[in-house]
Design a protein around this motif. Structure first.
Motif, PDB file in Angstrom:
ATOM      1  N   GLU A   1      46.458  40.659  -8.531  1.00  0.00           N
ATOM      2  CA  GLU A   1      47.069  39.557  -7.771  1.00  0.00           C
ATOM      3  C   GLU A   1      46.997  39.833  -6.275  1.00  0.00           C
ATOM      4  O   GLU A   1      46.694  38.949  -5.475  1.00  0.00           O
ATOM      5  CB  GLU A   1      48.519  39.369  -8.202  1.00  0.00           C
ATOM      6  N   VAL A   2      47.294  41.094  -5.901  1.00  0.00           N
ATOM      7  CA  VAL A   2      47.234  41.473  -4.487  1.00  0.00           C
ATOM      8  C   VAL A   2      45.795  41.386  -3.986  1.00  0.00           C
ATOM      9  O   VAL A   2      45.526  40.875  -2.892  1.00  0.00           O
ATOM     10  CB  VAL A   2      47.787  42.899  -4.282  1.00  0.00           C
ATOM     11  N   LEU A   3      44.842  41.865  -4.789  1.00  0.00           N
ATOM     12  CA  LEU A   3      43.429  41.803  -4.401  1.00  0.00           C
ATOM     13  C   LEU A   3      42.997  40.368  -4.125  1.00  0.00           C
ATOM     14  O   LEU A   3      42.222  40.107  -3.198  1.00  0.00           O
ATOM     15  CB  LEU A   3      42.568  42.425  -5.510  1.00  0.00           C
ATOM     16  N   SER A   4      43.518  39.439  -4.904  1.00  0.00           N
ATOM     17  CA  SER A   4      43.133  38.030  -4.750  1.00  0.00           C
ATOM     18  C   SER A   4      43.570  37.443  -3.408  1.00  0.00           C
ATOM     19  O   SER A   4      43.033  36.413  -2.984  1.00  0.00           O
ATOM     20  CB  SER A   4      43.716  37.198  -5.896  1.00  0.00           C
ATOM     21  N   LYS A   5      44.538  38.067  -2.738  1.00  0.00           N
ATOM     22  CA  LYS A   5      45.041  37.570  -1.453  1.00  0.00           C
ATOM     23  C   LYS A   5      44.082  37.863  -0.297  1.00  0.00           C
ATOM     24  O   LYS A   5      44.220  37.300   0.789  1.00  0.00           O
ATOM     25  CB  LYS A   5      46.404  38.195  -1.136  1.00  0.00           C
ATOM     26  N   PHE A   6      43.128  38.765  -0.524  1.00  0.00           N
ATOM     27  CA  PHE A   6      42.223  39.190   0.541  1.00  0.00           C
ATOM     28  C   PHE A   6      40.957  38.341   0.562  1.00  0.00           C
ATOM     29  O   PHE A   6      40.527  37.804  -0.461  1.00  0.00           O
ATOM     30  CB  PHE A   6      41.840  40.664   0.358  1.00  0.00           C
ATOM     31  N   GLU A   7      40.358  38.250   1.742  1.00  0.00           N
ATOM     32  CA  GLU A   7      39.064  37.591   1.906  1.00  0.00           C
ATOM     33  C   GLU A   7      37.966  38.644   1.824  1.00  0.00           C
ATOM     34  O   GLU A   7      38.199  39.830   1.994  1.00  0.00           O
ATOM     35  CB  GLU A   7      39.004  36.870   3.263  1.00  0.00           C
ATOM     36  N   GLY A   8      36.733  38.201   1.583  1.00  0.00           N
ATOM     37  CA  GLY A   8      35.601  39.120   1.557  1.00  0.00           C
ATOM     38  C   GLY A   8      35.212  39.506   0.135  1.00  0.00           C
ATOM     39  O   GLY A   8      35.857  39.123  -0.845  1.00  0.00           O
ATOM     40  N   LYS A   9      34.140  40.263   0.027  1.00  0.00           N
ATOM     41  CA  LYS A   9      33.664  40.722  -1.273  1.00  0.00           C
ATOM     42  C   LYS A   9      34.699  41.638  -1.902  1.00  0.00           C
ATOM     43  O   LYS A   9      35.203  42.557  -1.267  1.00  0.00           O
ATOM     44  CB  LYS A   9      32.330  41.460  -1.122  1.00  0.00           C
ATOM     45  N   LYS A  10      35.003  41.406  -3.167  1.00  0.00           N
ATOM     46  CA  LYS A  10      36.039  42.181  -3.858  1.00  0.00           C
ATOM     47  C   LYS A  10      35.391  43.067  -4.925  1.00  0.00           C
ATOM     48  O   LYS A  10      34.673  42.569  -5.801  1.00  0.00           O
ATOM     49  CB  LYS A  10      37.077  41.251  -4.483  1.00  0.00           C
ATOM     50  N   ILE A  11      35.667  44.352  -4.839  1.00  0.00           N
ATOM     51  CA  ILE A  11      35.078  45.330  -5.760  1.00  0.00           C
ATOM     52  C   ILE A  11      36.201  46.104  -6.437  1.00  0.00           C
ATOM     53  O   ILE A  11      37.116  46.596  -5.775  1.00  0.00           O
ATOM     54  CB  ILE A  11      34.155  46.320  -5.010  1.00  0.00           C
TER      55      ILE A  11
ATOM     56  N   VAL B   1      47.451  50.586   1.207  1.00  0.00           N
ATOM     57  CA  VAL B   1      46.343  49.968   1.936  1.00  0.00           C
ATOM     58  C   VAL B   1      45.775  50.961   2.951  1.00  0.00           C
ATOM     59  O   VAL B   1      46.497  51.536   3.750  1.00  0.00           O
ATOM     60  CB  VAL B   1      46.801  48.691   2.667  1.00  0.00           C
ATOM     61  N   LYS B   2      44.455  51.144   2.887  1.00  0.00           N
ATOM     62  CA  LYS B   2      43.776  52.040   3.822  1.00  0.00           C
ATOM     63  C   LYS B   2      42.576  51.297   4.401  1.00  0.00           C
ATOM     64  O   LYS B   2      41.941  50.500   3.713  1.00  0.00           O
ATOM     65  CB  LYS B   2      43.290  53.310   3.105  1.00  0.00           C
ATOM     66  N   ASN B   3      42.287  51.568   5.645  1.00  0.00           N
ATOM     67  CA  ASN B   3      41.130  50.950   6.281  1.00  0.00           C
ATOM     68  C   ASN B   3      40.109  52.020   6.640  1.00  0.00           C
ATOM     69  O   ASN B   3      40.426  52.984   7.339  1.00  0.00           O
ATOM     70  CB  ASN B   3      41.554  50.183   7.540  1.00  0.00           C
ATOM     71  N   GLU B   4      38.916  51.854   6.115  1.00  0.00           N
ATOM     72  CA  GLU B   4      37.821  52.769   6.428  1.00  0.00           C
ATOM     73  C   GLU B   4      36.710  51.958   7.064  1.00  0.00           C
ATOM     74  O   GLU B   4      35.922  51.307   6.374  1.00  0.00           O
ATOM     75  CB  GLU B   4      37.340  53.484   5.165  1.00  0.00           C
ATOM     76  N   GLY B   5      36.668  51.995   8.400  1.00  0.00           N
ATOM     77  CA  GLY B   5      35.714  51.162   9.119  1.00  0.00           C
ATOM     78  C   GLY B   5      36.072  49.705   8.936  1.00  0.00           C
ATOM     79  O   GLY B   5      37.211  49.296   9.165  1.00  0.00           O
ATOM     80  N   ASN B   6      35.120  48.926   8.479  1.00  0.00           N
ATOM     81  CA  ASN B   6      35.359  47.500   8.239  1.00  0.00           C
ATOM     82  C   ASN B   6      35.593  47.202   6.760  1.00  0.00           C
ATOM     83  O   ASN B   6      35.401  46.070   6.315  1.00  0.00           O
ATOM     84  CB  ASN B   6      34.164  46.683   8.750  1.00  0.00           C
ATOM     85  N   VAL B   7      35.988  48.227   6.020  1.00  0.00           N
ATOM     86  CA  VAL B   7      36.255  48.067   4.592  1.00  0.00           C
ATOM     87  C   VAL B   7      37.732  48.365   4.317  1.00  0.00           C
ATOM     88  O   VAL B   7      38.279  49.345   4.821  1.00  0.00           O
ATOM     89  CB  VAL B   7      35.366  49.006   3.747  1.00  0.00           C
ATOM     90  N   THR B   8      38.370  47.515   3.538  1.00  0.00           N
ATOM     91  CA  THR B   8      39.775  47.721   3.159  1.00  0.00           C
ATOM     92  C   THR B   8      39.835  48.357   1.781  1.00  0.00           C
ATOM     93  O   THR B   8      39.183  47.885   0.843  1.00  0.00           O
ATOM     94  CB  THR B   8      40.533  46.386   3.143  1.00  0.00           C
TER      95      THR B   8
END
Length: 540
Positions: free
Chosen positions: A440-450, A415-422
């Motif tokens: 599955e891990v991606l599904s745990k996050f909120e926000g637009k998923k790319i 996991v890396k954080n670049e500004g307000n993007v994970t």
């Protein structure tokens, strides 16, 4: 012959040009050296790279050579009547050197997942290549001056075209020398291991998960022991001999080795060299099926580690993995199947965006554990390490502290954080199972998923089918998809369409650089980007 006359200035100029050209073409051969190194110096793998990339690097060299030769021919023709001694013909080589330098700059500046490692072996290969190229250059110039005077030194322009052929040829010529050097290193390492009868030796292999498990085991066992671990991806016999020679210290109590394979017998050779008492099978999947030809060959290769264990050896299998369990059933020595053994269980798994919590039970005692690592697959790997740690006498508190100290392995669901993007960097994952976990891990996050991915490679006959399934799984989680390269583009698109994904949110990019440009145009504040399965360099 007049060309070889001692007073002929062209002879000495040819010698100088040959040396310069030999050196320059060593740099121009970077991509071909990189590939033969990546495929483990196997000619078959090198040939497959040329074929799978549709020889695009060969065509670039052909273009370089023909364009340079045309410029030299024009220059020579212009001065043919005015300067019969031929010295002006050297002006045409300016074009050749310019085009070649531009080619070299582009090759070196291109993004690389695994850059060329300038090992001692590669340095020897470079030197041999330079000598051969210089000799070929001089020979061609000699013939040209005698039989094709109009071309003269312009024949140098054709030498880059020979690079794809000469790199494997020089490698073959160097095999006897490399074999002698390897034997020396292996004997030195073997003798060092013989003197360490007290050393606890552990071998780890699997279709996927072996590198992560190796790092985890090192961290956990280090709570009690002084551990030596094979670094990075040192997972061949020669690589591990270097670990033994250069990294194994007298104070080390445990040696952990990762064992990789591209062909049948590879793991057997490593295991017979190390002679581990403990063996861990992390998984058996379809990754690298293309190299092995069949699932059965793949299974038998992984099982070579177990076959090499002594009669009092101990084998640990991932009971969550079907392929590993098939090998468990074959095993006749002391064995454990993590996930199936009743005395060691794991439950209450809670995976969040900040880490994972779970409960381990051992002999009716419970241990609540936390780790920064994401994904249920990491729990499987941790449990393999826990079983190993218990066998080696670690206390439950030491194990718990070791689990808490685990750090993500770079590029494996990091996991890396670049500004307000994970950013979920899973670019070193290359397995079907790993893709499922990452989504599955991606599904745990909120926000637009790319999702940015080239899909899965090296799956042989299963590649199209698995990438179509991968597209279907992506569609259930992601809002936008960028498919890098054309290798699996149509299969992934078909999978996305199968489940009604909005195809206006699907983008394709020829290169990683183009993908980055597309990503910058669709990413928003709070978005989560999954970088899944970067193509290996031999597909780019």
């Amino acid at each position: 012959m007049e060309f070889f006359a001692p007073d002929n200035a062209h002879l000495y100029i040819a010698i100088v040009l040959s040396v310069i050209n030999g050196l320059m073409l060593c740099f121009a051969s970077y991509k071909f050296f990189q590939m033969i190194q990546i495929v483990g110096y196997k000619i078959k793998g090198y040939y497959l790279w040329v074929r799978d990339t549709k020889a695009k690097y060969v065509s670039r060299l052909l273009m370089l050579g023909l364009l340079s030769a045309a410029c030299v021919l024009v220059t020579n023709a212009l001065f043919w009547e005015y300067e019969p001694k031929g010295y002006y013909s050297y002006l045409g080589l300016v074009f050749y050197f310019y085009f070649t330098i531009v080619f070299i700059i582009n090759i070196y500046s291109a993004p690389k997942k695994i850059p060329l490692k300038q090992t001692a072996r590669m340095t020897r290969l470079n030197i041999a290549m330079g000598i051969v190229m210089a000799g070929v250059s001089f020979g061609l110039m000699s013939v040209s001056m005698e039989w094709i005077p109009l071309l003269r030194y312009g024949v140098l322009c054709l030498t880059p075209i020979l690079i794809p052929l000469l790199v494997p040829l020089v490698h073959i010529l160097m095999i006897p020398i490399e074999a002698a050097i390897t034997k020396k290193y292996l004997m030195s390492a073997k003798n060092k291991l013989k003197k360490r009868g007290d050393l606890i030796k552990i071998g780890i292999t699997g279709s996927f998960g072996k590198t992560s498990t190796k790092y985890m085991l090192n961290t956990i066992l280090s709570q009690k022991y002084n551990v030596c671990m094979s670094p990075h991806s040192f997972n061949t016999t020669k690589g591990i001999s270097k670990v033994v020679n250069d990294f194994l210290k007298p104070e080390n109590e445990i040696l952990i080795t990762e064992m990789g394979a591209c062909n049948r017998g590879d793991i057997k050779a490593i295991a017979n060299f190390i002679n581990p008492k403990y063996g861990i099978i992390t998984s058996v999947g379809t990754q690298h099926l293309y190299s092995f030809g069949s699932v059965e060959n793949l299974k038998n290769t992984k099982y070579e580690l177990i076959e090499a264990l002594p009669s009092d050896g101990i084998a640990i299998f991932n009971g969550f993995n079907t392929g590993a369990m098939e090998l468990y059933e074959r095993c006749s020595i002391e064995k454990y199947a993590v996930g199936k053994d009743k005395d060691l269980t794991v439950g209450d798994i809670k995976v969040g965006k900040d880490g994972t919590q779970f409960m381990i039970k051992y002999n009716k005692k419970s241990m609540k554990c936390e780790t920064q690592l994401l994904g249920k697959h990491n729990i499987e790997n941790i449990m393999l390490c826990v079983r190993m740690a218990l066998l080696l006498g670690l206390e439950t508190q030491q194990i718990k502290e070791g689990i808490a100290a685990l750090k993500p392995v770079p590029h494996r669901l990091e996991v890396k954080n670049e500004g307000n993007v994970t950013i979920l960097d899973d670019s070193y994952n290359a397995s079907v199972e790993g893709c499922v976990v990452a989504l599955e891990v991606l599904s745990k996050f909120e926000g637009k998923k790319i999702v940015v991915t080239p899909g899965l490679v090296e799956l042989g006959s299963l590649e199209k089918e698995e990438n179509e399934k991968f597209g279907e799984k992506i569609a259930k989680v992601a809002d936008s998809v960028i498919v890098v390269n054309k290798v699996n583009l149509e299969s992934i698109k078909q999978g996305l369409m199968n489940v009604g994904f909005n195809m206006e949110q699907v983008y394709d990019a020829e290169t990683l650089e183009k993908a980055k440009q597309l990503l910058s145009g669709i990413v928003v504040e709070g978005a989560v980007v999954l970088l899944e399965n970067d193509l290996p360099d031999n597909y780019l």
